[in-house]
Design a protein around this motif. Sequence first.
Motif, PDB file in Angstrom:
ATOM      1  N   ALA A 282       0.832  -1.205   0.000  1.00  0.00           N
ATOM      2  CA  ALA A 282       0.000   0.000   0.000  1.00  0.00           C
ATOM      3  C   ALA A 282       0.864   1.252   0.000  1.00  0.00           C
ATOM      4  CB  ALA A 282      -0.932  -0.001   1.212  1.00  0.00           C
ATOM      5  N   ALA A 283       1.965   1.213   0.752  1.00  0.00           N
ATOM      6  CA  ALA A 283       2.861   2.374   0.815  1.00  0.00           C
ATOM      7  C   ALA A 283       3.554   2.605  -0.524  1.00  0.00           C
ATOM      8  CB  ALA A 283       3.896   2.176   1.922  1.00  0.00           C
ATOM      9  N   VAL A 284       3.974   1.543  -1.179  1.00  0.00           N
ATOM     10  CA  VAL A 284       4.663   1.672  -2.462  1.00  0.00           C
ATOM     11  C   VAL A 284       3.711   2.209  -3.534  1.00  0.00           C
ATOM     12  CG1 VAL A 284       5.837   0.409  -4.309  1.00  0.00           C
ATOM     13  CG2 VAL A 284       6.356  -0.120  -1.933  1.00  0.00           C
ATOM     14  N   VAL A 285       2.501   1.656  -3.591  1.00  0.00           N
ATOM     15  CA  VAL A 285       1.505   2.147  -4.548  1.00  0.00           C
ATOM     16  C   VAL A 285       1.187   3.617  -4.274  1.00  0.00           C
ATOM     17  CG1 VAL A 285      -0.880   1.913  -5.332  1.00  0.00           C
ATOM     18  CG2 VAL A 285       0.506  -0.134  -4.959  1.00  0.00           C
ATOM     19  N   SER A 286       1.056   3.956  -2.998  1.00  0.00           N
ATOM     20  CA  SER A 286       0.769   5.342  -2.622  1.00  0.00           C
ATOM     21  C   SER A 286       1.908   6.268  -3.009  1.00  0.00           C
ATOM     22  CB  SER A 286       0.504   5.430  -1.119  1.00  0.00           C
ATOM     23  OG  SER A 286      -0.651   4.701  -0.770  1.00  0.00           O
ATOM     24  N   LEU A 287       3.138   5.800  -2.848  1.00  0.00           N
ATOM     25  CA  LEU A 287       4.293   6.611  -3.230  1.00  0.00           C
ATOM     26  C   LEU A 287       4.285   6.893  -4.728  1.00  0.00           C
ATOM     27  CD1 LEU A 287       6.986   7.959  -2.487  1.00  0.00           C
ATOM     28  CD2 LEU A 287       8.100   5.732  -2.828  1.00  0.00           C
ATOM     29  N   VAL A 288       3.979   5.873  -5.532  1.00  0.00           N
ATOM     30  CA  VAL A 288       3.913   6.049  -6.983  1.00  0.00           C
ATOM     31  C   VAL A 288       2.812   7.056  -7.342  1.00  0.00           C
ATOM     32  CG1 VAL A 288       3.383   4.910  -9.173  1.00  0.00           C
ATOM     33  CG2 VAL A 288       4.851   3.771  -7.485  1.00  0.00           C
TER      34      VAL A 288
END
Length: 303
Positions: free
Chosen positions: A34-40
Amino acid sequence: MSNTASPRLEAEAISSKERGQWEMVGRRFFRHRAAVVSLVIFILVVLFAYIGPFLWKWDYKIHSEIPSWAAPSLDHPFGTDKAGRDMLGAMMQATKQSLNVSLVVAIGSTVLGALYGAVAGFYRGWVDSLMMRFLDIMFVIPFLVITGALAGAIDTSVRWYHMAIILAVFGWTSIARAVRAEVLSLREKEFIEAARSAGGSDWHIIVKHLIPNTMSVIIVSVTLQIAFAILSETTLSFLGLGIQSPDTSLGLLIEAAGASAFNEHWYLFYIPGLMIILIALTINFIGDGLRDAMDPRQTMVRR
């Protein structure tokens, strides 16, 4: 020769250990989907706000050749408003100004809060008591009331940097408490005693040893401050107490939409609203990922 090389080897070992720790933090963060998708998504929002205006043919200003109240179309994907302003260009500028506010608030309030909390935790005693009582007073003051009053006291129209300074001055209190709690546990550690024995001044110990060792708390706080600033600026601008024309922001776009947003001109309200929700959610997920990466015990506790 060996005595001379020993401190160098120790420094290299410490540096290597720190690099290893940050690499571990990075690996744990990128396992948080979730954090990686949010960062993108957040990076795409930043590109939309800062690079988009150079690629889109219309800016956020009023143009006579643009029709009023045009629904979303290929020429104007986000439609136009009553004044004949392309809403895609306006959204880019508004997102940029709202991000400007949030980034300045995040940096400014974090610096103020970290220094304040570190000083209170380091000295303890009457200094800590006095500083914490002042902090309690700051918490009691209604945040939106005092920031709205200060913004309303500005003679000229409120620009984004006015709002950023006001929010930063009153938005550091939660960071101060978090850093103070961390410093209280760090000040008795052996490396602090070693710094004192080496003749380090109080300021040197606070800046060079204590604050760097609270970096995990500070980094997470920075991400949360971005979401806090976005929502605060939006609320104040929607109430007419924040950023004002000729400047713009996401909150001001919603406020300008007015009653027309709830009938045929829905896009004037919902598109800026969705952008605000998107930014706030992605920042919160990024903050969760950073917290879990820097303190894996948090993940274990939640499980």
